[in-house]
Write a protein that holds these residues in place. Sequence first.
Motif, mmCIF file in Angstrom:
data_model
loop_
_atom_site.group_PDB
_atom_site.id
_atom_site.type_symbol
_atom_site.label_atom_id
_atom_site.label_comp_id
_atom_site.label_asym_id
_atom_site.label_seq_id
_atom_site.Cartn_x
_atom_site.Cartn_y
_atom_site.Cartn_z
ATOM 1 N N UNK A 153 -61.682 15.518 -21.729
ATOM 2 C CA UNK A 153 -62.803 14.790 -22.483
ATOM 3 C C UNK A 153 -63.234 15.812 -23.531
ATOM 4 N N UNK A 154 -63.415 15.598 -24.793
ATOM 5 C CA UNK A 154 -63.446 16.453 -25.960
ATOM 6 C C UNK A 154 -64.744 16.001 -26.829
ATOM 7 N N UNK A 155 -65.610 16.722 -27.309
ATOM 8 C CA UNK A 155 -66.629 16.330 -28.131
ATOM 9 C C UNK A 155 -66.334 16.874 -29.598
ATOM 10 N N UNK A 156 -65.125 17.493 -29.778
ATOM 11 C CA UNK A 156 -64.866 17.954 -31.092
ATOM 12 C C UNK A 156 -65.246 19.445 -31.645
ATOM 13 N N UNK A 157 -65.290 19.959 -32.634
ATOM 14 C CA UNK A 157 -65.686 21.059 -33.171
ATOM 15 C C UNK A 157 -67.001 21.313 -33.387
ATOM 16 N N UNK A 158 -68.021 20.448 -33.883
ATOM 17 C CA UNK A 158 -69.396 20.637 -34.391
ATOM 18 C C UNK A 158 -70.261 20.483 -33.357
ATOM 19 N N UNK A 159 -71.142 19.337 -33.391
ATOM 20 C CA UNK A 159 -72.401 19.129 -33.057
ATOM 21 C C UNK A 159 -72.159 18.893 -31.365
ATOM 22 N N UNK A 160 -73.115 19.203 -30.494
ATOM 23 C CA UNK A 160 -73.157 18.832 -29.167
ATOM 24 C C UNK A 160 -72.814 17.233 -28.930
ATOM 25 N N UNK A 161 -72.426 16.553 -27.920
ATOM 26 C CA UNK A 161 -72.625 15.328 -27.551
ATOM 27 C C UNK A 161 -72.796 15.187 -26.054
ATOM 28 N N UNK A 162 -73.979 15.363 -25.615
ATOM 29 C CA UNK A 162 -74.547 15.268 -24.246
ATOM 30 C C UNK A 162 -74.179 13.867 -23.743
ATOM 31 N N UNK A 163 -74.486 12.912 -24.493
ATOM 32 C CA UNK A 163 -74.347 11.453 -23.864
ATOM 33 C C UNK A 163 -72.998 11.338 -23.367
ATOM 34 N N UNK A 164 -71.847 11.577 -24.146
ATOM 35 C CA UNK A 164 -70.681 11.428 -23.715
ATOM 36 C C UNK A 164 -70.228 12.424 -22.226
ATOM 37 N N UNK A 165 -70.723 13.423 -22.441
ATOM 38 C CA UNK A 165 -70.663 14.708 -21.393
ATOM 39 C C UNK A 165 -71.137 13.852 -19.975
ATOM 40 N N UNK A 166 -72.511 13.510 -20.239
ATOM 41 C CA UNK A 166 -73.000 13.075 -19.147
ATOM 42 C C UNK A 166 -72.540 11.857 -18.409
ATOM 43 N N UNK A 167 -72.016 10.983 -19.473
ATOM 44 C CA UNK A 167 -71.472 9.705 -18.533
ATOM 45 C C UNK A 167 -70.101 10.064 -18.145
#
Lengths: 162, 154
Positions: free
Chosen positions: A4-18
């Motif tokens: 699971x990866x959110x890339x190199x910049x901004x956080x993406x808590x929604x994806x991580x939480x789901x």
Amino acid sequence: MIFVTIGSMFPFDRLIQRMDEWAQAHPEAELLAQIGDGAYAPTHMPWVRRLDQVDFARKVAEADLVVAHAGMGSVITASQFRKPIVMLPRLKEWDEHTTDHQIATANWLRDKPGVYIADADADLGPRIAEALAAGGPAEPTFAAEAPDEFIARLRSCIFGQS
Amino acid sequence: MDKHRPPKVLAIASGGGHWVQMRRIMPAFEGMDVCYASVDPSSAADVPGHAYYAFRDVSRRDRLGFAVLIAQLARILLRERPDVVITTGSAPCLFALGMAKTFLRARTIWIDSIANAERMSSSGAQARRVADVWLTQWEHLARPGGPDYWGAVL
């Protein structure tokens, strides 16, 4: 392994939480999440904040499936290693990015082999199941390099011929 | 520029997808004197045999970091003195193009990320003022007077 990866910049808590919820519901699954500067720390899957480019590529290579934001780095790298990828676009409305361009990215990528778009959180589970069942695309979704004509045009431009 | 030697090129891109797109156009620099810059020190592994510089990863939300960035870009540009600077974005590279054009009279090429399928990125729109060659990767975004469409990295 599901990477699971959110890339190199901004956080993406929604994806991580789901995905943490998904991990809780699938205790047999092996996951690794790269969460960036997110405030939400997963409790049902191992996670790291950042990976350098080399380790990022290594994790993609090891994975059976990549679950990511709708970023070009993620989809091109997944293609390079012929891994299926599930993508959830970031939304400006929820301050997940500065614009809604990831929705556009998701839309033009949605019919590519190996690419599975989750338009909403609830689509993540079904898309993951589809992608795991299908496995990686037979051929890389994208060729390894930019098309020859584009390369040639840039090259002659750099030489000052256009 | 000396017509008998290949141009000196600085290829510069932010991290993540910007660098991944830069990697796809590297064949365009074959045989040239090219150096690279991006945000992740480990990206040096992608360009063996070439000078590689890491610069600070600055987003539009981190205005303070720009001071550090400008100093780093100045150092890279003064050391390498490129004839041509080419970028696949994002915001930090807009400054690199502006500085290269203003202080070194370099030729500058902006390739807006393929992620911007509906409109030019904010940096990409501003790049009009500092890019000699101003490109979108989407044909439907090309306009007379620019941005131009020459193709895409995919």
